[in-house]
Enzyme design. Structure first.
Site, PDB file in Angstrom:
ATOM      1  N   ASP A   1      21.861  -1.479 -13.573  1.00  0.00           N
ATOM      2  CA  ASP A   1      20.875  -2.304 -14.275  1.00  0.00           C
ATOM      3  C   ASP A   1      20.760  -1.946 -15.753  1.00  0.00           C
ATOM      4  OD1 ASP A   1      20.298  -3.683 -12.001  1.00  0.00           O
ATOM      5  OD2 ASP A   1      18.368  -2.751 -11.620  1.00  0.00           O
TER       6      ASP A   1
ATOM      7  N   GLY B   1      17.513 -13.720 -16.983  1.00  0.00           N
ATOM      8  CA  GLY B   1      18.191 -13.026 -15.903  1.00  0.00           C
ATOM      9  C   GLY B   1      18.133 -13.788 -14.602  1.00  0.00           C
TER      10      GLY B   1
ATOM     11  N   ILE C   1      22.853  -1.152  -6.810  1.00  0.00           N
ATOM     12  CA  ILE C   1      23.766  -0.377  -5.977  1.00  0.00           C
ATOM     13  C   ILE C   1      24.974  -1.200  -5.537  1.00  0.00           C
ATOM     14  CG2 ILE C   1      22.567  -0.905  -3.814  1.00  0.00           C
ATOM     15  CD1 ILE C   1      23.089   2.024  -2.997  1.00  0.00           C
ATOM     16  N   ASN C   2      24.771  -2.506  -5.306  1.00  0.00           N
ATOM     17  CA  ASN C   2      25.866  -3.367  -4.888  1.00  0.00           C
ATOM     18  C   ASN C   2      26.853  -3.620  -6.021  1.00  0.00           C
ATOM     19  OD1 ASN C   2      23.140  -5.091  -3.554  1.00  0.00           O
ATOM     20  ND2 ASN C   2      24.480  -3.848  -2.278  1.00  0.00           N
TER      21      ASN C   2
ATOM     22  N   ASP D   1       4.371 -23.516 -17.343  1.00  0.00           N
ATOM     23  CA  ASP D   1       4.905 -24.085 -16.110  1.00  0.00           C
ATOM     24  C   ASP D   1       6.282 -24.660 -16.426  1.00  0.00           C
ATOM     25  OD1 ASP D   1       5.530 -25.366 -13.781  1.00  0.00           O
ATOM     26  OD2 ASP D   1       3.792 -26.707 -13.770  1.00  0.00           O
TER      27      ASP D   1
ATOM     28  N   ARG E   1      19.436 -16.400 -11.526  1.00  0.00           N
ATOM     29  CA  ARG E   1      20.681 -16.640 -10.820  1.00  0.00           C
ATOM     30  C   ARG E   1      21.401 -17.814 -11.493  1.00  0.00           C
ATOM     31  NH1 ARG E   1      21.090 -16.362  -4.292  1.00  0.00           N
ATOM     32  NH2 ARG E   1      19.341 -14.947  -4.737  1.00  0.00           N
TER      33      ARG E   1
ATOM     34  N   ARG F   1      18.918 -26.115 -13.939  1.00  0.00           N
ATOM     35  CA  ARG F   1      18.061 -26.982 -13.119  1.00  0.00           C
ATOM     36  C   ARG F   1      16.669 -27.158 -13.733  1.00  0.00           C
ATOM     37  NH1 ARG F   1      20.797 -24.162  -9.003  1.00  0.00           N
ATOM     38  NH2 ARG F   1      19.058 -22.713  -8.623  1.00  0.00           N
TER      39      ARG F   1
ATOM     40  N   HIS G   1      21.826  -6.143  -5.848  1.00  0.00           N
ATOM     41  CA  HIS G   1      21.070  -5.236  -6.701  1.00  0.00           C
ATOM     42  C   HIS G   1      22.009  -4.180  -7.269  1.00  0.00           C
ATOM     43  CE1 HIS G   1      17.072  -6.837  -6.182  1.00  0.00           C
ATOM     44  NE2 HIS G   1      17.242  -6.886  -4.869  1.00  0.00           N
TER      45      HIS G   1
ATOM     46  N   ARG H   1       5.875 -17.370 -15.784  1.00  0.00           N
ATOM     47  CA  ARG H   1       5.461 -18.551 -15.042  1.00  0.00           C
ATOM     48  C   ARG H   1       3.941 -18.551 -14.878  1.00  0.00           C
ATOM     49  NH1 ARG H   1       9.896 -18.777 -10.082  1.00  0.00           N
ATOM     50  NH2 ARG H   1      11.755 -18.443 -11.372  1.00  0.00           N
TER      51      ARG H   1
END
Length: 381
Positions: free
Chosen positions: A162, A89, A134-135, A66, A91, A97, A132, A40
């Protein structure tokens, strides 16, 4: 930009992000792919700026666009039309969008492989939740055995989720889809979720579980309970590991430790004796330094290795002989893997510190031929 390696000629767009997607891009770049990162114009201030230490960007080229402007989106779609793979990667829903979702990109380039990297996956009740490494591995079951009885589970940060369940599964997914596109001209979406990949990695343990060798109770299985499969503190405060799983290796370990005549160590598979024997091993290994244990055990079939930090690992004779680590621009880096008998892997390219002009990328990436399959030279014969 001329690259060598088994993936030379493969053109990959990477939408800048954090975690496993950039690591996947690095892996593919290490193997010879031409990876272009789209950052970006105004980077997300919440992300960690690795700067000159961004090893995950080595060997890539970077441009800044941009993505919220029509001009930026048009630039991306022009590169999509010329490329083979796009990895992102974000969400779920973010690329859509921005006007850069799979439907739009595949309409522009029907042979494109659109690789999506998320923790929870593109669909499901948790798809929109933050998380992340661990979750994800906690939910998938991959974290369960990473710890001692009575203690909280703890896995090596980022490696199981990861990297193992995420980046590597995204890499093999996009390469499989790229092979399919090469043969058919049809691209597709690759949904690589860390919960999926880390769960899939459990299948070896699940095989042992089905055979009665692994229990659901932590500390009672052959890979997390025995005295002969653990790590121990040495006299100097350093640590060593032993993994003498097979009886002949266990017998050799006991012999080298001077325990061959001790009947309490005869049956290494007596689960009831494991806690006491692990305490005995702890006392024995605490009597000598790590280097002394290396002298006695390293290189034998006792299944031994010292526990090293990355700097120590780089200096270890075996790792040094294989050239596993190297300092480049004063930054310790692990070299590309795996190795190939018929394709040379060059020293990884530099970590890009400046943005390139998008027009330079466009000139180097020719548009597909009329068959839409740039990877095959005989498709129009």
């Amino acid at each position: 930009m001329t690259k060598t390696g088994p993936l030379a000629g493969l053109k990959i767009l990477e939408i800048a992000g954090i975690g496993p997607a950039p690591f996947c891009g690095m892996l593919l770049a290490d193997l010879g792919a031409d990876v272009v990162v789209i950052e970006r114009v105004s980077p997300n201030s919440e992300n960690i700026d690795l700067g000159s230490g961004a090893i995950v960007n080595r060997g890539k080229r970077v441009i800044a666009l941009d993505l919220k402007s029509p001009e930026g989106v048009a630039h991306v779609l022009d590169l999509v039309q010329r490329g083979d793979v796009l990895i992102e990667g974000m969400r779920p829903g973010v690329m859509e969008r921005l006007g850069l979702g799979p439907e739009v990109c595949l309409a522009r380039n029907p042979r494109l492989v659109f690789g999506r990297m998320t923790g929870w996956g593109q669909q499901g009740p948790l798809a929109q939740a933050a998380g992340h490494d661990i979750n994800y591995i906690a939910l998938s079951g991959a974290l369960w055995y990473a710890g001692h009885p009575g203690e909280p589970p703890m896995a090596p940060p980022s490696l199981v989720g990861d990297i193992g369940g995420g980046a590597l599964y995204l890499a093999i997914g996009v390469l499989a889809a790229a092979m399919h596109a090469r043969d058919t001209g049809n691209g597709q979406v690759v949904d690589a979720a860390i919960v999926d990949g880390s769960a899939h990695m459990m299948n070896l343990l699940l095989s042992l579980k089905a055979a009665g060798q692994v229990a659901s109770i932590r500390g009672c299985s052959i890979l997390d309970g025995p005295h002969w499969y653990s790590t121990y503190r040495c006299a100097d405060g350093n640590f060593i590991s032993v993994g003498s799983l097979e009886p002949k290796f266990y017998a050799l370990l006991c012999k080298k430790l001077g325990l061959a005549g001790d009947s309490s160590f005869d049956d290494g598979y007596d689960r009831d004796a494991w806690p006491e024997l692990k305490q005995r091993f702890s006392e024995i290994f605490a009597m000598r330094t790590r280097e002394e244990w290396r002298t006695l055990l390293e290189g034998s079939d006792a299944c031994f290795a010292p526990v090293l930090d990355p700097d120590e690992a780089a200096r270890h004779p075996h790792m040094a002989a294989r050239g596993v680590y190297r300092e480049i621009d004063n930054i310790l880096q692990a070299m590309p893997a795996p190795r190939f008998s018929g394709s040379s892997l060059p020293i990884p390219g530099p970590i890009p510190l400046h943005h390139e002009d998008p027009s330079t990328i466009r000139r180097g990436w020719s548009k597909p031929d009329r068959c839409g399959i740039t990877a095959r030279t005989d498709c129009c014969e």
